[in-house]
Each structure stands twice: as C-alpha cells, then as structure tokens.
Design a protein around this motif. Sequence first.
Motif, PDB file in Angstrom:
ATOM      1  N   UNK A  96       4.285  -4.273  -2.745  1.00  0.00           N
ATOM      2  CA  UNK A  96       3.878  -4.235  -4.244  1.00  0.00           C
ATOM      3  C   UNK A  96       5.155  -4.995  -4.746  1.00  0.00           C
ATOM      4  N   UNK A  97       6.386  -4.836  -4.191  1.00  0.00           N
ATOM      5  CA  UNK A  97       7.797  -5.193  -4.887  1.00  0.00           C
ATOM      6  C   UNK A  97       7.981  -6.731  -4.573  1.00  0.00           C
TER       7      UNK A  97
ATOM      8  N   UNK B 108      -2.444 -11.984  -7.529  1.00  0.00           N
ATOM      9  CA  UNK B 108      -2.671 -13.195  -6.839  1.00  0.00           C
ATOM     10  C   UNK B 108      -1.592 -13.330  -5.718  1.00  0.00           C
ATOM     11  N   UNK B 109      -0.890 -12.317  -5.222  1.00  0.00           N
ATOM     12  CA  UNK B 109      -0.108 -12.359  -4.294  1.00  0.00           C
ATOM     13  C   UNK B 109      -0.922 -12.581  -2.980  1.00  0.00           C
ATOM     14  N   UNK B 110      -0.331 -13.391  -2.412  1.00  0.00           N
ATOM     15  CA  UNK B 110      -0.752 -13.477  -0.846  1.00  0.00           C
ATOM     16  C   UNK B 110       0.529 -14.165   0.034  1.00  0.00           C
ATOM     17  N   UNK B 111       0.414 -13.808   1.286  1.00  0.00           N
ATOM     18  CA  UNK B 111       1.378 -14.084   2.270  1.00  0.00           C
ATOM     19  C   UNK B 111       0.956 -14.964   3.326  1.00  0.00           C
ATOM     20  N   UNK B 112       1.822 -15.284   4.347  1.00  0.00           N
ATOM     21  CA  UNK B 112       1.357 -15.877   5.343  1.00  0.00           C
ATOM     22  C   UNK B 112       0.150 -15.375   6.097  1.00  0.00           C
ATOM     23  N   UNK B 113       0.252 -14.221   6.341  1.00  0.00           N
ATOM     24  CA  UNK B 113      -1.047 -13.628   7.185  1.00  0.00           C
ATOM     25  C   UNK B 113      -2.578 -14.138   6.381  1.00  0.00           C
TER      26      UNK B 113
ATOM     27  N   UNK C  90      -7.799  -9.154   2.517  1.00  0.00           N
ATOM     28  CA  UNK C  90      -7.904 -10.341   1.737  1.00  0.00           C
ATOM     29  C   UNK C  90      -6.751 -10.485   0.660  1.00  0.00           C
ATOM     30  N   UNK C  91      -6.271  -9.466   0.005  1.00  0.00           N
ATOM     31  CA  UNK C  91      -5.369  -9.382  -1.021  1.00  0.00           C
ATOM     32  C   UNK C  91      -4.401  -8.128  -0.317  1.00  0.00           C
TER      33      UNK C  91
END
Lengths: 347, 347, 347, 347
Positions: free
Chosen positions: B155-156, B263-268, B278-279
Amino acid sequence: MVNVGILGATGMVGQRFIELLADHPKFEITALTASARSAGKRYEDAATWYLDSPIPESVKDITVVDTDPKEAKDVDIVFSALPADTAAIVEPKFAKSCIVASNASAMRMEPDVPLVIPEVNPEHLDLVEIQQKNRGWDGFIVTNPNCSTIALTLTLKPLYDQYNIKRVYVSTMQAVSGAGYNGVPSMAIVDNLVPFIGGEEEKMESETLHLLGEFDGESVVPAPFGLSASCHRVAVVNGHTEAVFIEMEDDLEIEDVKNCLCNFKGLPQKLDLHSAPKNPVVIREEENRPQPRMDRNTDNGMAVTVGRLRKDAAFDNSLRYVLVGHNTIRGAAGASILNAELISEIM
Amino acid sequence: MVNVGILGATGMVGQRFIELLADHPKFEITALTASARSAGKRYEDAATWYLDSPIPESVKDITVVDTDPKEAKDVDIVFSALPADTAAIVEPKFAKSCIVASNASAMRMEPDVPLVIPEVNPEHLDLVEIQQKNRGWDGFIVTNPNCSTIALTLTLKPLYDQYNIKRVYVSTMQAVSGAGYNGVPSMAIVDNLVPFIGGEEEKMESETLHLLGEFDGESVVPAPFGLSASCHRVAVVNGHTEAVFIEMEDDLEIEDVKNCLCNFKGLPQKLDLHSAPKNPVVIREEENRPQPRMDRNTDNGMAVTVGRLRKDAAFDNSLRYVLVGHNTIRGAAGASILNAELISEIM
Amino acid sequence: MVNVGILGATGMVGQRFIELLADHPKFEITALTASARSAGKRYEDAATWYLDSPIPESVKDITVVDTDPKEAKDVDIVFSALPADTAAIVEPKFAKSCIVASNASAMRMEPDVPLVIPEVNPEHLDLVEIQQKNRGWDGFIVTNPNCSTIALTLTLKPLYDQYNIKRVYVSTMQAVSGAGYNGVPSMAIVDNLVPFIGGEEEKMESETLHLLGEFDGESVVPAPFGLSASCHRVAVVNGHTEAVFIEMEDDLEIEDVKNCLCNFKGLPQKLDLHSAPKNPVVIREEENRPQPRMDRNTDNGMAVTVGRLRKDAAFDNSLRYVLVGHNTIRGAAGASILNAELISEIM
Amino acid sequence: MVNVGILGATGMVGQRFIELLADHPKFEITALTASARSAGKRYEDAATWYLDSPIPESVKDITVVDTDPKEAKDVDIVFSALPADTAAIVEPKFAKSCIVASNASAMRMEPDVPLVIPEVNPEHLDLVEIQQKNRGWDGFIVTNPNCSTIALTLTLKPLYDQYNIKRVYVSTMQAVSGAGYNGVPSMAIVDNLVPFIGGEEEKMESETLHLLGEFDGESVVPAPFGLSASCHRVAVVNGHTEAVFIEMEDDLEIEDVKNCLCNFKGLPQKLDLHSAPKNPVVIREEENRPQPRMDRNTDNGMAVTVGRLRKDAAFDNSLRYVLVGHNTIRGAAGASILNAELISEIM
C-alpha cells in the motif's frame, strides 16, 4: 448515607453501577429507573443480569420506575447509564434538583458541563457554578468521558504535566462489552475484528484535548497538541487495549517517563476516595503485557496498566507504549462514581 | 515444467506452499524436505495437515527427505519455509546450485541478497549478480519480507511514488497462524490479546524502508522516511489487519490517494504472472471494512484490501487507513512463489 | 497453622493452589517445588503467573526447591499438581512421611488409594489404613478425580442416593485451561473445537462409578450402572460444561429431582469446612443457563451449577440437564484442598 | 435453464442460496425478494453481504422485489429463506403456481408437505400429489429439515437400513451462523457458550424420526425408535458438531459400521445431481477429527464428516461418533437446492 439513583439500570453499564455501588460506604441505591417496559417490576424480574458476579441481594426487590424525576424521588445523586438520545432529554430534568453524574455522551461537550476525570482535571468542576447560573438549576450535570478516552488520558496527564507533547497517535483494540450486550454480533467477531466504532475516534480526539485543557474561568481551552485515533473492535469481553505513539518537543529518557507514570497521583488518591485506585497508572515490565484478560481488573478495574514502554527508534523525542483499562469500570460506571465521590467530598 | 522443492514442507507455511503449488501451471513439486524425524516417510504420514483445504493427492505419496541438497536433488527452485536458524545454515548450501526463494528471515537483510516484492522493487533482483560473484554460487537466494511488512509495503509503494512520505505509524492486529500451529496458546488469545510479537516491529521498520529503497548498483539505500510499528496478536486465524497513519510533506486529496492505490499495477500484473492478483491493492468503501475473515481471501489471498481511507483531522497533509492482507498467502508462501514466477519470466 | 507444600507449583494448577491457599485460615504455604530448572529461584522469578488475580505477595520470595522430600521439608501436607508420570515416582516418596493430597491421575485407581470428593464418598478415606499397612508409610496419598468427573459426580451423588440410576450419557464442552497453559494451540480453537481429549472419557467412565461405589472394608466396588462419555474442547478459558442424559429404573418428577439436587449437603457442609460451598449444586431456572463465563465462579468456583433440568420426552424415567463447574478450582486445586481440610478435621 | 427466485434473499441463508446458485448449470436466478424496506433497490445496495466469498457479479444489479408472487414473476422454482412466520403466509401463495423448495420450518411437519433429504427419503415426494389435491395448487411445497437434523439423519440413514436402532442420544455444538447474522451477541459467545437453542431439540427429535419414517401412501409413519437431543451454541462461525450415542438391538462391529457409512450412496449420487456430494458421509480416522473449521467444507460443504467412530464400552450393542456438517450449506441452502435438483430430474 447519600441516597442515589441509577438511570438506565437494566443495561450493561447500569448493572456495573449496581455492582460497584452495592457495598458502597457512602452511597445507598434507593431508586432504579428503566424504560416503560420495565417500570413497575422488581429489578430482578426486569433485568437480564449480564455480569459474572451475582446480582446483589440488596437490589433484587427494588421496584424499577420510569426514568423521570417525578418517579425517582428523594435521591441526591443520580448516575446516568442512559443512551445519548434519552440522556439529552432526561438528564436536564434531573439536574433541576439533583446531581447527575453521567456516563452518557450527550452533554459532554456542552461548554458549561464539566467533563471530568478526577485525577486529571478536577478544577473543571468550577464550571458547575456557570452551569447552574446559565440554566437556573439547583442541581447540575457532571460527565465522564468515553471509555477509551479515560484510559488514554490517565496516562497522558502526568506526561503532559512534565513534557511538551507535540503529537499523539493511538490505535485501539476495544472489548465487545463497550457496545452493550447486543451491540456486536458474534458473526462479526469470531475469527474476525471490526475496524470501526461509530463516533469513537471523534470522541477520543476531542474529549482528550478538552480534559487536558485549561479552564480559564469561563470555558475550557483544549490542550494544544494533535491527536489522531483509529478504533477497532476485537474478540475480548472486557478491557480496552490501546497502542500509543507520542512525540514530544524535547528529548526524553524512558526511565524518567516510567517514574513520571508510576508516581502519578491525583486528587482522589490524596483524598483517599473509596473508589480511587492506589495508583491510577500501573507499569508492567514483562515484554508481553498488558493483556486485557490479565490486567483489566487491576485495583478493582480502576487502574490503567501500561507496558511495552519504549523509545521510538524511528523518531526523535518519541515514545511508544501499550495500555489496558477496564472499559465498563474505569471507563464507565466507576468513572461516574469517582466523580460523585469527589463532588461529595469537595463541593 | 520446472522442478521445485519445498524446504520445511510439513509446517504451516510449508503446507501453504504445497496448496498453492499443487496445480501450478509451471512449477511441479518433486521434492519435499523436513527434519530428520520425518525423512523417509510418505508426506501424508509425516505431516499433520493444518489447512482447511484437503491435502492435495499429488503430494501424499512423495517421500520426505532431509533438508540437504544431496537429498533434494534435481530441482531448479527450492522454496524455503524453514525457521530462521536452520535457514541460515541450509539455504546457502542449496544456493550453490539452485534458486532459493525464501520466506525465512535469516538472509533478508544481507547486503547482497535481494529482498523483493515483485510489485514493489523487482529491480533489486540485480543484486543477484553481486551475490553470485561475492559467494561463488551458481544459484542464488532471493527473499521476501515478513508477512506484515508485505501488506503494508504494497500500500505504501504507490503512495511513495506519488507523494513525499514524511512519517508512517502502523499498529497491527495479527493472526495467530503467523506464529505457526503451536505458536500461540489458546489461553493467551481467548478473551485476550497479546501486545507483543518478538522481532516483528524491528522487521517492519527495517524491511519496509529497504523495499522502498533505491538500488544504486552496489547496494540498497533505504527510503528516507521514518516508520514506527506496534505489533499485536489477536484472536483471528488468518489475515493481518493494520491501522496506518501517514504524514506527507504536502497536501493531498483523498480521492487522489484512492485512485493512486486502485490504479496501482506492478510488473507481475504487466507480465500477467500466474499468482499475480489483478490489483495488488483493493479498496472497500464500506465504513466497517476491511475485516480479516471477509477480506483475507481477496483475489486468492494475493491482494491487500484497504478501507477507512480518510484524512487525519488532527494533522495537516495526513491520512489514515486500515488494511488486511492474508499473512500465510500474500505474506508468506504466495510471496515466495510470486518471486519465483518473476525470476522464471525475466532472468 | 499447618505447614503445606505445593508440588509442581509453577504450572496452571500449581498457581491455583497458591491463589486458593494464600489466605487460608489453617494452611500456610512453606514449600514450593518445581523442576530442576526453577529450583533455587524466587517463586516470582521462576513462574510465569497465568491467573487473572495478581500473584500473592506472600509467595513471591519463597525459594523454589526440587520436587523431593529432602528439599521440601517440614511440611505436614503436600498438594500435588504434578504431571502423572512424575507423580507416580515422587508422590510415594512424600507419602512416607506426609499427607499427599493429589490432583494427579497417577495413583487414583490404585486399589488402596482413596479417590475422594468430600461431599460424595468421605468414607473411602478408610482405605488410608490399608494403604499405610500395605506400603509401610507414615503418611499417605489421597487423590481427587479428574475435573470433568468431579462436576458430574457432584450432581449424580444426590440422585444416586434417591433413585436407581440405570444409565448415564454425558457429552462435555471443556475449557482450554484444563490442558495447561500451552496445551491447546489457538489455531485449534479459534472458530473451531476439538472433539477429543486424551484419556478423558476413560477417566470419567471409571472414576465416576468408583466414587459412587461402596467401600466394603477391603476395596471399592464400583456403582452398578453404565456411563458413557464423549469429551470435547471448546473456546472457553475456564469452566467445563456437560450435557447429561440419565435414565432411571423408575418414574421421576422434575420437581423432586430439583429438590434433591438443591437440598444436597455433604460432610464438608456439615463440618463447615473453609472451602466448602454452601450448596455443592446450585440450580438455575433460566432457559439459557448455566453458561461457563457466568456460572463458573459460583460460590468461589466450588459449586456446580445445573440448569435446563427437564424430562426426556423420548424415553421413560429419563431426565436431562446441563451443568457447569470450574475445572481448575472445584475440578482440581480446590478439590485437593477440600480433601485436605476434611482430613485435617476428621483424621 | 430454469428460472428461479430466492425469497428472503438478503439474509444469511438467502446469501448462501445466491452463492450456490450463481454458477449453477441448470438454475438461473431471475428474481430476488426481500422485505418492503429493500424492494426497489439493486441487490448490491439492499443487502449487506455477509459471506467470505465475494458477492456474485450476476446478482448485483437485480432489482429486489416484494416477497409476493405478483412481483416475483416468471419463475418455476422459488427457494425460501424466509423466517417461519412469514413463510407460513407467503409460501402457500407461491405454491399455487410454483415449486417452493423451502428451508423454513413453517410447513415442515404439515402432513401433506414432504420433508425431504434426497439421500434419505426421496419417496416422500409422493406426498406432492396429495398436497396438490388437498390444496388445489398447481405448484407445491417441499421442505428440508433443520440444519442439525440433516447432518444427523444423513449418518443415521445407512445405519437404520442395516441395523435395528433402539435409541439415539445426541449433543450438539452448533455454529453461530445458524442464528442469522445478528442472532448471537458476541457477549454471549466469547469465553462462553450458550446451552440452549429455542425449538432446536424438538425439531431434531421430531424431524429425524419423520425423515426415517415410512410413507404408507397417505402419510408418513415416524421411525419407531427414541431420540433425545441437547443443543448448545459454541464459538464457531460455520459447521455444526454433534456427539452421537446409538444403541442397537443387536451386536455390531465397528468395521461394519464404518463400511456401512462409507459406502452409503443415495439417489442424488446415482443420478449424479449437480450439488450431490460424491459421498454423503466421509469418515476421518484421526483421533481428533472431525473439527468444524477443518471439515465443514468437505465436498463443497455438502458432505457430513464422521470421526471417532468407536464402540461404547459401557453398553452392549452401542456405538459413539462425532459428526460435523456445514449448517448453512448442507444444512440449509444446499439442502433446498438438492431437493430442487432431484425434483427437476425425476418429477
């Protein structure tokens, strides 16, 4: 003996009042009130007794009456365990002629109603004179704060006297009894917790600063630091636990803080009031204390237990600790009774 | 299919590895290790299965071997659910020839061992090259953080990317499964809570800043803000809850924060890894969510649920929220597996 | 004052002995024993105090000694809270010169060792003479039954005296404290129950009939009815609950049964022994009582509470009820102390 | 696809219906009813979703209507999760034109209403013809028993077919979800249990014998043995546990009983109905199983798990066991759905 009544005597806090007053050396229960549904019944028949201790013999046969000064007569003090909305209507009626020591939230933040913890701000009782003048009452209302506020403020008071508090964060883990017998469904709490208690954070934030504030002869000026609370309900019957983070303006030593808390005594201790704990704050040194089931009953549930007192590695001038206080004794019925004992002694 | 082994396969986290890998599209369990007492037995006979889901058929007949690279042969990746002291001795032996994706704390803060959450700091995997050079290994060790750290850091991360975080306070309410099946006696947790978890606060404070830190080509420089944790055990089976207070350098709007987290998405997510939620962060709008029993399994236990997102009335530029994450899935076995999936895909 | 020692003083039952004996009018604690690891330490340092009441001041500074008659000297009575295997070895050593009032199961079913509940079968103490003769001891061992047996048998005794019991079925819901502080992991009991307690059903079945059996001058002939038990562990800290189904040979009236239970008094009541409850069995009329948290402490935890007394519609001559008894007071430490009080008075 | 409605769709059992029907291969939810307060709202807005699984997308936007056949139109089957008093009024209205598969207790013991567990007494569905004739309905009502009855009866059925059962005693430890979300206050269940569930013992005693009874072409003649129940509420979210004691007329071998239970298959298994468990009864051999948290979800919550199968040492021809069944799946919503699947297949 002073004749006392209990308003809302059949609920959870009402029952605590009865338990704590049953053998009181100065107060004698002579009136018990409840809603119309219970009025006219023997107390034992009107109430489903929720406490682990047995219902005191002395109240079983008292006839419950309506919560109305015309019904609950010949009492000098009434203790109010009413819900806020009822309290707002009924307490003023009683205050015309009685002392009302109220655990309800309705009148707490009225500018002329003292919100008092006897160890913290007994001088706020001077508001009574203003209240009586404003409202033309012969009696008056004195309130005690919310359960989680009381435990927190008892630990903040000695620190506030000795240090310049800059900011406080507090995260609570509160017992289910705080919501009344039917307040929290078991479906919400078995293998679960609820991270929300309606109005609780706002109360903690406003009441704490008010209690530590200064009475300037006319009104109370809140203490000038910031306080942020996050309140959560956990699977504990009695005893609120609070994790506290404090930043001071200046450097501190943990040993000094410990001594400051340990040695704290207030007016109830000096006056040796019946319900006063020997020490309002008790320190535990074990790494895994305080725990609610183990520590809530310290000094008959009237002391707050503090443990895990430690510096905060991340921030300068900062400390952390965990506290446990009994929410329906020190945090409710016992708080009102201690207020009444103080008033009986000094006013 | 990649052959994988599980070190410490009979314990609680070991069982989660088995549950999550049983139907994995790319990894096939070919070795299970445990202590000498279990070696030589069928897995079904060696392990007391603790999970609510049934023990997968595919592992029942695997013969458990000693936790030794000579016994657990022909595996490309080993997942480590070992206790820290054993891990410190055994993981380096496996790393001579294997990829070790470890949930143990032993090697996490070694300067040349990547401590990784794939959505947060995949670039720290560049440490592998340094590790292999330093230690002369053909394999390597990659670690994931502590359970409560992972949920918090997920979350951070999006907030850290968008805002200047000044300080963070976090108070946890952690599930008993985090201590292993026998870790918390029921006498300690029925009508009670324990306000202490050995080493947990230190891990949260150091690991979180390390994860958000910058890899400068040689080592990781921790993120430059302060973080203070208070950790508590409550009567919940699975799912850690954390109350978070954050002060930023500048002003913020809650809607922006919400969007930032949603809206946070990372490499995975970009690589569409098998175990990626998914999120990584899911927002709940209800005033009394997240709750561990209701929200721990969101997106198969791999997403962190955030609720009660609100400004902090007491302080400028501040916000508060509560999060829930599954401690033995996203916070342990699932974390190691996602690390291994990322490594399989990009290295 | 009689000097008494407590064997196994640091465990859960050992602590109950200390709590109950701290202010005893006739017994003074002069020796506390524990395992070699604790020997030589002050009691307060040796024990992690588990009870909700504070550790009594009077025992804090007693030096713990090895569980050996050479170390625990100058005591007239020792109370044994030892595990069964240690008890089997050590209790006979103490019995050479002391009275051993044991809560351990080791010697309970020895033919020459009295297994006694003072209200139920004080005449079995006549076995002491045989025991001393058989074994050449100056002291002797007297035992009390298993926790769940005691509560059940206290309710069966008055019925057995008045009716011809044909068969008894009992299903228990037992508190976690019965297994010792570390006995039941929280993972086993949060949102769960465990339908098995090792050896418990066998103890209930054999001990109950033995207690109600007749001492024929040489040995005890068990009572001649059938009893079947199913034992389960539930998420309760203290207080065993038992659902009892009884078939009699003849017809019965519920009012008669109620009177029979209510009016039951035994030798401890006649002798007014210090720890004797006023009534061994207390009847509650509410439809949802007894409940363990509400009723376990009745008469200082020494009375058994019975509720839901009703005929069994399905079977003739049958009744059902539910009982609650405090497992570590009436069911353990308090049972041994009442045995010792009786012996001090009559032998 | 068959269009189905759910009556009382916002409560706990209503939600289970939705969860279980959301991906059903033959039934499609086209109507959801609730009280007037909810009518007109989107389902997602009307219901507070209580289940751990997320609310299915497919129902979120369905507009809730009044529980009235004029509002819930164009459905062939309605599943009733109504409270008993409402069910008594409303279900007959729906039965004029629909099949009503009801989990409510209102109509269960009506002589012309089949009370059915598909594995136990599918032949009782022949009552439908009588019902329709008696009442002049085009549709009809079929009911399933109480949650604790279903689990017990599924284990008694194969035994009843093979042995002469003489008497049954059952003591239950029931989950809090059985009382609805708000049914059991947490104050009643934390460190406690409640030894009373209104009407439950009577339902178990009458329904079980009715289910095992014979339909003689006109009415059902109850099975001719005695059954006595004692019902208790414990701190478990889902999954009822029952301790069962059975006396047979003749001798028995535990291995035979085990085979009898294991090999039991009913009509749903033969017809391979969608919700039918592979085996209605699953045996666990571990000494400490079944446990509700571990075993309630066996075969999607539709199988009953039996453990601790053992002879009863005290009585001839007797056996004891413990069972766990999911109370809101197999014991409620899943039971009604299996009834409807059977009806769709054979009627």
